[in-house]
Design a protein around this motif. Structure first.
Motif, PDB file in Angstrom:
ATOM      1  N   LYS A 126      -0.239 -10.295   0.135  1.00 37.11           N
ATOM      2  CA  LYS A 126      -1.087  -9.122  -0.052  1.00 37.11           C
ATOM      3  C   LYS A 126      -1.507  -8.485   1.270  1.00 37.11           C
ATOM      4  N   PRO A 153       2.799  -4.984   0.568  1.00 39.43           N
ATOM      5  CA  PRO A 153       2.885  -3.525   0.471  1.00 39.43           C
ATOM      6  C   PRO A 153       3.880  -2.912   1.450  1.00 39.43           C
ATOM      7  N   GLY A 198       2.583  -3.265  -9.420  1.00 41.32           N
ATOM      8  CA  GLY A 198       2.674  -2.477  -8.201  1.00 41.32           C
ATOM      9  C   GLY A 198       3.644  -1.321  -8.312  1.00 41.32           C
ATOM     10  N   LYS A 255       7.127   0.439  -6.235  1.00 40.78           N
ATOM     11  CA  LYS A 255       8.164   0.330  -5.208  1.00 40.78           C
ATOM     12  C   LYS A 255       9.187   1.422  -5.426  1.00 40.78           C
ATOM     13  N   ASN A 303       8.626  -1.202  -0.698  1.00 39.66           N
ATOM     14  CA  ASN A 303       7.372  -1.326  -1.444  1.00 39.66           C
ATOM     15  C   ASN A 303       6.400  -0.229  -1.062  1.00 39.66           C
ATOM     16  N   GLN A 304       5.554   0.139  -2.027  1.00 36.16           N
ATOM     17  CA  GLN A 304       4.449   1.068  -1.786  1.00 36.16           C
ATOM     18  C   GLN A 304       3.104   0.349  -1.886  1.00 36.16           C
ATOM     19  N   THR A 305       3.094  -0.768  -2.624  1.00 31.32           N
ATOM     20  CA  THR A 305       1.897  -1.578  -2.814  1.00 31.32           C
ATOM     21  C   THR A 305       2.329  -3.040  -2.879  1.00 31.32           C
ATOM     22  N   CYS A 347       3.547  -6.082  -4.709  1.00 25.78           N
ATOM     23  CA  CYS A 347       4.430  -6.013  -5.869  1.00 25.78           C
ATOM     24  C   CYS A 347       4.813  -7.390  -6.394  1.00 25.78           C
TER      25      CYS A 347
END
Length: 312
Positions: A85, A134, A154, A156, A218-220, A222
């Motif tokens: 995380k 992320p 999440g 992606k 990834n954007q967050t 996941c």
């Protein structure tokens, strides 16, 4: 157990395994992918089937963002989740969906529903669980078998590229077939002009034609399930590539799967199975070198270390 797939249509049955496509699922409703459940999973999963990696700068320009292997021994499962995380970590819980009974029940349901809806039988499905930061970036690569990415938590972005020798050269394909830990392909920035981009959200799955080159950003934080299964097509193609690798490495020839006709491919496939059983396949797998360790006492959780070969 309720149906795992929620929005399948006849059109998706026609596209399945032939085109890039997405569908919705309800895997998160099993309760097996919460932080608490994942910590419990990591605590009992075999150490030799767990990979903790980070992304590093490669010394080879055509292979940016190569994964580095980490030492996670003696690190509590909760710390690994915290590192994913807060740090720059990619965790692969290999075969988690097969090894643990509660996850195997879900995997069987996923593929039972898929077979019923698509009218396509699937074989020996294997499933791993990906837990990633992320900022995680999966390098440009391809999968050796049919693959479905079942995203659970999440956001992606998935980038998929054309199945031509410009984007997946025959020699690079052969090298990956005979390399048992690395599927990476040579990458050029101009490839992005040709990418199909999918923004994956929670409870959404994506699948694509066999061997399609792709990469993932990834954007967050996941969590995903990645499943693979063999088909007659994938088995025949892999065996033919084994033959071509042998012809290239042992006899200095320049074979081309993309230029072979159906009969030649079938002959090479049969020969590839023979030489595989005979142990004559050239193995291009490098040593898996550990270059960092997970340490909760430092920012980012990662500490570089003197490289050594992984034996755990």
């Amino acid at each position: 157990m309720a149906n795992m797939i929620t929005d399948w249509t006849e059109d998706k049955s026609k596209k399945f395994q032939k085109e890039i496509m997405t569908f919705r699922h309800k895997i998160s409703e099993t309760g097996l992918f919460t932080d608490e459940a994942l910590i419990e999973l990591l605590e009992k999963h075999p150490q030799n089937k767990l990979d903790v990696c980070t992304m590093g700068v490669s010394e080879y320009p055509d292979f940016p963002n190569k994964f580095r292997t980490g030492d996670f021994r003696d690190v509590p499962a909760k710390v690994l989740i915290d590192a994913a995380k807060a740090g720059k970590v990619w965790i692969n819980v290999r075969q988690a969906m097969n090894i643990h009974p509660e996850y195997k029940t879900v995997l069987d349901k996923m593929y039972g529903d898929l077979a019923e809806l698509s009218g396509t039988s699937v074989y020996n499905a294997k499933g791993g669980i990906l837990i990633s930061s992320p900022v995680a970036r999966v390098p440009y690569h391809f999968d050796k078998t049919e693959t479905i990415l079942w995203h659970v938590r999440g956001k992606k972005v998935l980038y998929l590229y054309p199945m031509t020798t410009e984007f997946i050269p025959d020699e690079a394909h052969e090298n990956s077939i005979t390399n048992y830990i690395d599927d990476d392909l040579p990458y050029q920035e101009y490839f992005e002009k040709h990418a199909t981009v999918i923004e994956l959200e929670a409870d959404q799955a994506a699948t694509w034609p066999l061997n399609s080159p792709h990469r993932v950003d990834n954007q967050t934080f996941c969590v995903s399930v990645t499943t693979e299964y063999s088909t007659r097509e994938s088995a025949m193609k892999n065996a033919a590539m084994v033959t071509n690798a042998a012809l290239r490495h042992r006899f200095g020839m320049n074979p081309s799967y993309s230029q072979d006709g159906p009969v030649k491919r079938q002959v090479k496939s049969l020969f590839g199975r023979v030489i595989s059983k005979a142990g004559l396949v050239p193995d291009t797998t490098p040593s898996d070198m550990v270059t960092f360790k997970v340490d909760p006492k430092v920012p980012g959780y990662l500490v570089d270390m003197e490289p050594f070969e992984r034996t755990f």
